[in-house]
Design an enzyme around this catalytic site. Structure first.
Site, PDB file in Angstrom:
ATOM      1  N   HIS A   7       0.851  -1.203   0.000  1.00 26.35           N
ATOM      2  CA  HIS A   7       0.000   0.000   0.000  1.00 26.35           C
ATOM      3  C   HIS A   7       0.885   1.251   0.000  1.00 26.35           C
ATOM      4  O   HIS A   7       0.913   2.015   0.964  1.00 26.35           O
ATOM      5  CB  HIS A   7      -0.873  -0.063   1.249  1.00 26.35           C
ATOM      6  CG  HIS A   7      -1.998   0.900   1.331  1.00 26.35           C
ATOM      7  ND1 HIS A   7      -1.897   2.236   1.013  1.00 26.35           N
ATOM      8  CD2 HIS A   7      -3.298   0.717   1.724  1.00 26.35           C
ATOM      9  CE1 HIS A   7      -3.056   2.836   1.219  1.00 26.35           C
ATOM     10  NE2 HIS A   7      -3.932   1.929   1.658  1.00 26.35           N
ATOM     11  N   GLU A  67      -0.701   1.470  -5.491  1.00 26.19           N
ATOM     12  CA  GLU A  67      -0.449   0.244  -4.738  1.00 26.19           C
ATOM     13  C   GLU A  67      -0.354  -0.971  -5.651  1.00 26.19           C
ATOM     14  O   GLU A  67      -1.202  -1.171  -6.526  1.00 26.19           O
ATOM     15  CB  GLU A  67      -1.570   0.036  -3.716  1.00 26.19           C
ATOM     16  CG  GLU A  67      -1.812   1.263  -2.839  1.00 26.19           C
ATOM     17  CD  GLU A  67      -3.094   1.159  -2.050  1.00 26.19           C
ATOM     18  OE1 GLU A  67      -3.477   0.026  -1.673  1.00 26.19           O
ATOM     19  OE2 GLU A  67      -3.733   2.207  -1.802  1.00 26.19           O
TER      20      GLU A  67
END
Length: 298
Positions: free
Chosen positions: A164, A268
């Site tokens: 992330h 991400e």
């Protein structure tokens, strides 16, 4: 393995950081970097001569049991809210867990590779499957991240995973993302409706939360304010998530500064939603991201 048994190469050090959380710092001719054992969380990478590439919130908590805001959280084994139990932590438990530091190695090119691992079990994690996770982060003129997941249990398991990554940008209102043209995306701000990305670069004028599906393509952040391009190449990943909270959501998050949204963008590397993985007993999957900084063309 105890810390005293780990040989640290020149340019690295292991000591407590904010909140007493153990972190490995890298300071070489190639780059400065940092990774916390809490969550196997990369919290810095800056090639020499470059502005910081990895964004961190100045309001992040650094405490056991709480996520670090910014850097590169490891999302596993679910993405977003738990599918059936809202009391469970968003994005899974891997980013809240204490990982084990394995090897720290320095290559001939001066890059430093750090390996950490986490074993899941039903006694210590809210998930009925047993897996071994290994994260290898290589800090040099590039940042390479490799997340391997092996099912060491006796039943198949379905997992979602994401690196992330929060990137620093000069001004999100000037930034754009290239490389995802033609991909179908799930717009989480429009009830999960699906759309197809047109040929134009992705630009930002409000909160953005999209999951681009079935795309192995590299993505590039174009950042005119800092005069650079951040290229994110990947392998073993079929999803790309693009996120910025904008004004209202930034104000609503206690670990995110009210005005910090202007200086960050998440792109991400992931396998989520339709791209979730099913691992048979003994099965393994490896997802890789390689990040580099290029100057903006004249």
């Amino acid at each position: 393995m105890t810390f005293s048994a780990i040989r640290l190469p020149p340019g690295t050090s292991l000591r407590p950081g904010r909140g007493g959380l153990d972190r490995l710092s890298i300071d070489t001719d190639a780059c400065a970097g940092e990774i916390h054992l809490h969550g196997a969380h990369v919290t810095g990478w800056q090639p020499r001569g470059s502005a910081p590439v990895i964004w961190m919130s100045g309001h992040s908590a650094f405490a056991p049991g709480k996520p670090i805001r910014g850097g590169v959280p490891v999302c596993f084994p679910w993405f977003g809210p738990h599918p059936s139990d809202p009391s469970q932590p968003p994005h899974g438990f891997a980013r809240l867990s204490a990982w084990t530091l394995g090897r720290v190695e320095r290559g001939a090119d001066g890059a430093v590779a750090v390996t950490l691992s986490l074993r899941t079990d039903s006694q210590s994690h809210p998930w009925p499957h047993r897996c071994l996770l290994t994260l290898r982060a290589t800090f040099g003129r590039y940042l390479a991240l490799e997340l391997a997941v092996r099912n060491v249990g006796e039943t198949p398991c379905v997992v979602q995973e994401a690196l992330h990554t929060y990137f620093s940008v000069g001004d999100i209102r000037q930034a754009s993302v290239e490389g995802l043209a033609g991909a179908t995306f799930v717009d989480k701000l429009r009830g999960g409706e699906r759309f197809v990305q047109d040929a134009a670069p992705i630009r930002f004028s409000g909160e953005t939360d999209r999951v681009y599906l079935d795309t192995p393509a590299a993505a590039t952040i174009v950042d005119p304010a800092l005069g650079r391009r951040i290229v994110i190449e990947k392998q073993g990943s079929r999803s790309t998530v693009v996120w910025n909270p904008w004004i209202a959501k930034a104000k609503a998050m206690p670990d995110f500064g009210d005005d910090e949204w202007t200086s960050m963008l998440c792109v991400e590397t992931a396998n989520v939603l339709d791209d979730a993985l099913t691992l048979a007993p003994g099965g393994e999957h490896c997802m890789q991201a390689r990040i580099r900084v290029d100057p903006a063309p004249d």
